[in-house]
Scaffold this active site. Structure first.
Site, PDB file in Angstrom:
ATOM      1  N   LYS A  69      30.095  51.342  24.025  1.00  0.00           N
ATOM      2  CA  LYS A  69      29.785  52.196  22.876  1.00  0.00           C
ATOM      3  C   LYS A  69      28.305  52.203  22.525  1.00  0.00           C
ATOM      4  O   LYS A  69      27.794  53.141  21.923  1.00  0.00           O
ATOM      5  CB  LYS A  69      30.582  51.756  21.649  1.00  0.00           C
ATOM      6  CG  LYS A  69      30.252  50.360  21.142  1.00  0.00           C
ATOM      7  CD  LYS A  69      31.098  50.000  19.936  1.00  0.00           C
ATOM      8  CE  LYS A  69      30.807  48.589  19.434  1.00  0.00           C
ATOM      9  NZ  LYS A  69      31.269  47.548  20.370  1.00  0.00           N
ATOM     10  N   HIS A 197      34.072  38.062  16.761  1.00  0.00           N
ATOM     11  CA  HIS A 197      32.754  38.714  16.701  1.00  0.00           C
ATOM     12  C   HIS A 197      32.088  38.262  15.415  1.00  0.00           C
ATOM     13  O   HIS A 197      32.628  38.446  14.330  1.00  0.00           O
ATOM     14  CB  HIS A 197      32.900  40.232  16.721  1.00  0.00           C
ATOM     15  CG  HIS A 197      31.634  40.961  17.101  1.00  0.00           C
ATOM     16  ND1 HIS A 197      30.462  40.858  16.375  1.00  0.00           N
ATOM     17  CD2 HIS A 197      31.352  41.802  18.138  1.00  0.00           C
ATOM     18  CE1 HIS A 197      29.519  41.605  16.946  1.00  0.00           C
ATOM     19  NE2 HIS A 197      30.032  42.176  18.011  1.00  0.00           N
ATOM     20  N   GLU A 275      30.547  40.074  24.670  1.00  0.00           N
ATOM     21  CA  GLU A 275      30.482  41.533  24.585  1.00  0.00           C
ATOM     22  C   GLU A 275      29.126  42.010  24.062  1.00  0.00           C
ATOM     23  O   GLU A 275      29.045  42.688  23.025  1.00  0.00           O
ATOM     24  CB  GLU A 275      31.605  42.062  23.687  1.00  0.00           C
ATOM     25  CG  GLU A 275      33.003  41.705  24.143  1.00  0.00           C
ATOM     26  CD  GLU A 275      34.060  42.044  23.111  1.00  0.00           C
ATOM     27  OE1 GLU A 275      33.706  42.576  22.035  1.00  0.00           O
ATOM     28  OE2 GLU A 275      35.252  41.760  23.359  1.00  0.00           O
TER      29      GLU A 275
END
Length: 461
Positions: A69, A197, A275
């Site tokens: 993204k 996260h 990530e």
């Protein structure tokens, strides 16, 4: 992806001694006689290479799964695919983009905790098994659409150190995890690990230590229920570039390595991924915009004296804005500020300046009250470190086109890319390549950012 050419990636080689700044200056010169001075990017794929080499050198146990993204440009994802990274995909479109490059489904994690059934079925049909969840409804959906999934429980963690929080929207509270794991077991689903996260633009690496400790607690809990977890995803949140005395990637790496060695030592055999998004493309992109308009306002000085003193306020209008390249950058990349294509000379006056985009939206404001020398219409401004959440989120609002991008790479880094790709996942060989690489070789990138930017550069014609 055993053999490939520069044409496969859509870039041209940087000639000896040529920098990104040189290419920008050449393009500006070429446009000098034209009225069509459209904004444009120059993107250095070699900088993506350098960031990858830095990652492997500093966090060797953690495999990066790039967050698509952040920048889905094909040359970017193709470069990362050739390097052997994995990919964090959030939709059918992103999964298709990555699999179309020949990436094995095992190198993809479907890391969206809320998934549309048709996208789940796409993942199942294309062998993409690793995916996250954080609630019971998602478990039921996955059981119906993708029963062979390898599930990763996303937990909410303390994101107080981050500029932009994520745990309000994503992640199961720790106290709900026992019930979720038992429900997954009832549905016959395989839960292989944990993800988290710490939030975007994390300002303190200790956040990772706390989150990794929480993840270890869930591993231990899962063992009492009957799951033997073998997978840990430590998410993103890393800076796209170092900021002196504020952010430093190597400090993050030290903290993460210590925490992993304590809670998930090599002997556990746990596969560890992350990530990163902005970490890879941020510094690769440089944006040139043209000043298409200017308005000077005069107001009384702030000391409210009646001596007639006035203050000059300059408003610039450039041919890009928040509906295009700056749609998310202003909110996510707080430190991205312009470098004017006009040097401020010693003693030269600078003025509080506001930079607006080109649309008819009154909120299309890029930078407010930023000190710049007086610059004329037709000159250029340069924005560095524009590779993350910029071109990917751009729109054609008001009919204005998105800036075009010229991709480049230095030959020496192209050679390194081929060596790494040929290693085919051999960790020992990969480490040797990265440790011996000169991260500054033929480095054509812009000067590193600081909190206090200054006007610099060359005259735009």
């Amino acid at each position: 992806m055993s053999t490939f050419t520069p044409e496969d990636f859509g870039f041209t080689f940087l000639k000896d001694g040529t920098s990104v700044q040189d290419l920008i200056d050449q393009r500006i010169k070429a446009l000098s006689a034209s009225d069509a001075k459209d904004a444009f990017y120059v993107a250095d794929l070699g900088e993506v290479m350098r960031r990858y080499l830095l990652w492997v050198r500093e966090i060797p146990r953690v495999t990066p799964f790039y967050a698509v993204k952040c920048n889905e440009s094909r040359p970017i994802v193709k470069t990362l695919a050739a390097l052997g990274t994995g990919f964090d995909c959030a939709s059918k479109y992103e999964m298709h983009l990555i699999t179309s490059l020949g990436v094995d489904p095992s190198r993809i994690i479907y890391a969206n905790t809320i998934k549309q059934p048709s996208h789940l079925k796409y993942a199942a049909a294309h062998g993409i098994q690793k995916m996250t969840f954080d609630n019971e409804a998602e478990l039921v959906k996955i059981a119906q659409c993708c029963e062979n999934a390898k599930l990763v429980l996303r937990i909410a963690v303390d994101d107080k150190y981050s500029m932009f929080k994520m745990s309000t929207k994503f992640g199961a509270k720790l106290e709900t995890c026992p019930a979720l794991l038992k429900r997954a077991q009832e549905l016959g689903l395989d839960v292989i690990g944990v993800s988290f996260h710490v939030g975007s633009y994390c300002m303190n690496p200790v956040a990772y230590t706390e989150a990794i400790a929480n993840a270890k607690g869930i591993f231990d809990l899962a063992a009492t229920i009957g799951y033997k977890m073998t997978f840990l995803d430590i998410g993103g949140g890393y800076p796209g570039f170092d900021i002196p005395n504020v952010l430093n990637f190597k400090k993050f790496a030290v903290e993460i390595n210590l925490a992993l060695d304590k809670y998930f030592p090599v002997s556990t055999g746990v596969q560890i991924i992350s990530e990163p998004g902005r970490f890879f493309p941020s510094t690769a992109y440089t944006l040139a915009v043209n000043i298409i308009g200017k308005r000077v306002d005069i107001k009384k000085s702030s000391d409210d004296k009646d001596d007639g003193a006035k203050e000059k306020i300059v408003n610039y209008f450039v041919n890009d804005g928040i509906h295009s390249s700056f749609r998310l950058v202003i909110f996510h990349d707080t430190y991205v500020l312009p470098s004017a294509q006009k040097k401020s000379k010693p003693g030269e006056c600078v003025y509080p300046s506001t930079i607006y985009g080109q649309t008819c939206d009154g909120h299309d404001l890029i930078v407010e009250e930023y000190n710049l020398p007086d610059i004329q219409v037709g000159k250029w401004m340069i924005f560095y470190h524009m590779g993350a959440y910029s071109i990917t989120t751009a729109t054609n609002f008001n009919g204005f086109p998105k800036p075009k991008t010229k991709f480049v790479m230095a030959p020496v880094l192209w050679q390194q890319l081929q060596k790494i790709s040929a290693a085919k996942g051999d960790q020992a060989q990969l480490q040797a390549i990265c440790l011996n690489a000169d991260l500054d070789a033929d480095c054509p990138v812009m000067p590193g950012p600081t909190r206090k930017w200054r006007a610099k550069g060359r005259e735009g014609k």
